[in-house]
Scaffold this active site. Sequence first.
Site, PDB file in Angstrom:
ATOM      1  N   CYS A   1      19.460   0.811  30.472  1.00 28.48           N
ATOM      2  CA  CYS A   1      19.721   1.252  29.094  1.00 28.48           C
ATOM      3  C   CYS A   1      19.136   0.362  28.004  1.00 28.48           C
ATOM      4  CB  CYS A   1      21.225   1.397  28.900  1.00 28.48           C
ATOM      5  SG  CYS A   1      21.913   2.685  29.953  1.00 28.48           S
TER       6      CYS A   1
ATOM      7  N   LYS B   1      24.944   5.869  19.679  1.00 27.87           N
ATOM      8  CA  LYS B   1      24.638   5.302  20.997  1.00 27.87           C
ATOM      9  C   LYS B   1      23.536   4.235  20.892  1.00 27.87           C
ATOM     10  CE  LYS B   1      24.360   4.581  25.302  1.00 27.87           C
ATOM     11  NZ  LYS B   1      25.359   3.808  26.011  1.00 27.87           N
TER      12      LYS B   1
ATOM     13  N   TYR C   1      27.047 -14.414  25.964  1.00 27.60           N
ATOM     14  CA  TYR C   1      26.676 -15.326  27.045  1.00 27.60           C
ATOM     15  C   TYR C   1      25.160 -15.499  27.116  1.00 27.60           C
ATOM     16  CZ  TYR C   1      31.438 -15.461  28.677  1.00 27.60           C
ATOM     17  OH  TYR C   1      32.799 -15.684  28.754  1.00 27.60           O
ATOM     18  N   ALA C   2      24.737 -16.752  27.131  1.00 28.11           N
ATOM     19  CA  ALA C   2      23.306 -17.025  27.291  1.00 28.11           C
ATOM     20  C   ALA C   2      22.940 -16.792  28.759  1.00 28.11           C
ATOM     21  CB  ALA C   2      23.021 -18.465  26.896  1.00 28.11           C
TER      22      ALA C   2
HETATM   23  P1  NAD Z   1      19.886   8.419  36.732  1.00 26.30           P
HETATM   24  O1  NAD Z   1      18.421   8.247  36.784  1.00 26.30           O
HETATM   25  O2  NAD Z   1      20.775   7.547  37.561  1.00 26.30           O
HETATM   26  O3  NAD Z   1      20.264   9.943  37.052  1.00 26.30           O
HETATM   27  C1  NAD Z   1      19.627  11.039  36.489  1.00 26.30           C
HETATM   28  C2  NAD Z   1      19.751  12.217  37.451  1.00 26.30           C
HETATM   29  O4  NAD Z   1      19.260  13.389  36.809  1.00 26.30           O
HETATM   30  C3  NAD Z   1      18.945  12.061  38.739  1.00 26.30           C
HETATM   31  O5  NAD Z   1      19.790  12.231  39.856  1.00 26.30           O
HETATM   32  C4  NAD Z   1      17.897  13.173  38.648  1.00 26.30           C
HETATM   33  O6  NAD Z   1      17.540  13.706  39.920  1.00 26.30           O
HETATM   34  C5  NAD Z   1      18.618  14.188  37.794  1.00 26.30           C
HETATM   35  N1  NAD Z   1      17.736  15.184  37.152  1.00 26.30           N
HETATM   36  C6  NAD Z   1      16.559  15.015  36.527  1.00 26.30           C
HETATM   37  N2  NAD Z   1      16.084  16.182  36.078  1.00 26.30           N
HETATM   38  C7  NAD Z   1      16.982  17.131  36.432  1.00 26.30           C
HETATM   39  C8  NAD Z   1      17.058  18.530  36.227  1.00 26.30           C
HETATM   40  N3  NAD Z   1      16.122  19.213  35.592  1.00 26.30           N
HETATM   41  N4  NAD Z   1      18.141  19.181  36.731  1.00 26.30           N
HETATM   42  C9  NAD Z   1      19.108  18.518  37.381  1.00 26.30           C
HETATM   43  N5  NAD Z   1      19.092  17.186  37.586  1.00 26.30           N
HETATM   44  C10 NAD Z   1      18.038  16.499  37.119  1.00 26.30           C
HETATM   45  O7  NAD Z   1      20.262   8.255  35.198  1.00 26.30           O
HETATM   46  P2  NAD Z   1      21.597   7.596  34.554  1.00 26.30           P
HETATM   47  O8  NAD Z   1      21.549   6.118  34.644  1.00 26.30           O
HETATM   48  O9  NAD Z   1      22.776   8.330  35.036  1.00 26.30           O
HETATM   49  O10 NAD Z   1      21.355   7.965  33.007  1.00 26.30           O
HETATM   50  C11 NAD Z   1      21.431   9.286  32.535  1.00 26.30           C
HETATM   51  C12 NAD Z   1      21.431   9.244  31.015  1.00 26.30           C
HETATM   52  O11 NAD Z   1      22.605   8.569  30.549  1.00 26.30           O
HETATM   53  C13 NAD Z   1      20.257   8.498  30.406  1.00 26.30           C
HETATM   54  O12 NAD Z   1      19.896   9.101  29.207  1.00 26.30           O
HETATM   55  C14 NAD Z   1      20.820   7.120  30.135  1.00 26.30           C
HETATM   56  O13 NAD Z   1      20.148   6.460  29.086  1.00 26.30           O
HETATM   57  C15 NAD Z   1      22.235   7.458  29.734  1.00 26.30           C
HETATM   58  N6  NAD Z   1      23.219   6.378  29.972  1.00 26.30           N
HETATM   59  C16 NAD Z   1      23.150   5.641  31.109  1.00 26.30           C
HETATM   60  C17 NAD Z   1      24.118   4.647  31.324  1.00 26.30           C
HETATM   61  C18 NAD Z   1      24.061   3.781  32.555  1.00 26.30           C
HETATM   62  O14 NAD Z   1      24.764   2.781  32.583  1.00 26.30           O
HETATM   63  N7  NAD Z   1      23.300   4.133  33.571  1.00 26.30           N
HETATM   64  C19 NAD Z   1      25.134   4.427  30.383  1.00 26.30           C
HETATM   65  C20 NAD Z   1      25.174   5.237  29.248  1.00 26.30           C
HETATM   66  C21 NAD Z   1      24.214   6.206  29.046  1.00 26.30           C
END
Ligand code: NAD
Length: 443
Positions: free
Chosen positions: A266, A210, A257-258
Amino acid sequence: MKIIVVGTGYVGLVTGACLSDVGIEVVCVDIDREKIRKLNEGILPIYEPGLEEIVHRNAQKGRLKFSTSIAADIADTDAIFIAVGTPEGEDGSADLKYVLAVADEIGACLEEYAVIITKSTVPVGSSHKVKETIKAAMARRGRHIPFDVASNPEFLKEGAAISDFMSPDRIVIGVESERAAKVMEQVYKPFLLNGFRIIFMDIPSAEMTKYAANAMLATRISFMNDLANLCELLGADINQVRNGIGTDPRIGNKFLYAGIGYGGACFPKDVKALMKTGEQHGHPLKMLEVVEAVNNRQKLVLFHKLKKVLGPDLQGRRIAVWGLSFKPQTDDMREAPSIVITEALVNAGAEVHAYDPVAMKEAPKYITRAITYAEDEYKALEQADALLLLTEWREFRLPDWERVKDLMRRPLILDGRNIYNATELAALGFEYHCIGVGALSGK
Ligand code: NAD
């Protein structure tokens, strides 16, 4: 099959909704009571095209439920996905406190075998920490229930998350037992009918995959942005260069893309976290230090261009901004270049009038300076000395140029995403600047 997805953000909610859409019984759990209350009323916490319909459909069928408690729904669960945030810690490393809090909660209530899958982006070794945390929580209640951990990093793109999840290029899964591999195969079987494939590997490699993917993509962006700035000085055109190299199959044409730098939830934090991992292991990742430095510089390129044209003092200048989210098709404002640019503009004395099709509610939580949020893109242009295009939303692609010109005090356009045609705009009487196109190019 029954699955719990913990965390109902961009990744968790999409994962839960899509899994329920293929017939799996899914419970989405979040610590945020307000979020869960709204989801139970059918109100989504995020904007993601197509998601609302899938959530409503499956909630109505009773296949998708929302809860604030893992324990309440843990009975008969085959797999639990951890999809909570892993924000940047104070030292740049990924903060695992939410992931480990969930692991602790699982250990406190697990009653029968399940696979605990880390979907959050976590550094190598984190699944091991998840395992130890679950074991410790079980030991506290004198239980030793068998379970497996797995790593299943998510590669979806915000704005296209549903199609990315439903038709993935690949599914990467790190496992350490046959039993866990079988469960994971079962979970993803419905998504593999079209020939997509699961790549099984060991857990550390899955965790690293990742970071490697995001670091590689960030590197491509910074590489092109760095070259774009040089192209400007040399009289070359980065768009033509992109076409020239993108046709080489070894290079490919994506992510070349620039623009005004990468942002979002992320790339910035994952690049930093990987750098931190390197540093912690006595192997600083020199390339990524440069990738990050180039990106930070790039976020202000448009601002410096503006000062070159209007002069260093922007006191009393009115600047229109189109687009605030870090990319189109999302309301995500995390690390958006617009935050840095609006701050620089306001600090230099400018009055900013901004418009974004969906991020207007999110933007004020991130933009610290006082700016005016316009009710539409044309309203933002009234008496503007310049228009800065920051996010390439589709609706900005072909505006009514005559109207744009009439509304502005000065017909000056700075295009941070290279979406407009220089010749066309010059013919319409606009002064136009974009990224990476030198003055000599095309002459
Ligand atoms: P986000 O901040 O949108 O959502 C996280 C959620 O987790 C929140 O709703 C929060 O309230 C909840 N949470 C926190 N602690 C908790 C607990 N103890 N119990 C239950 N819920 C809890 O985050 P996201 O963008 O969905 O990202 C989540 C993970 O996925 C991260 O590690 C991120 O790096 C990874 N990721 C994100 C993307 C993206 O495009 N957003 C893509 C790939 C990977």
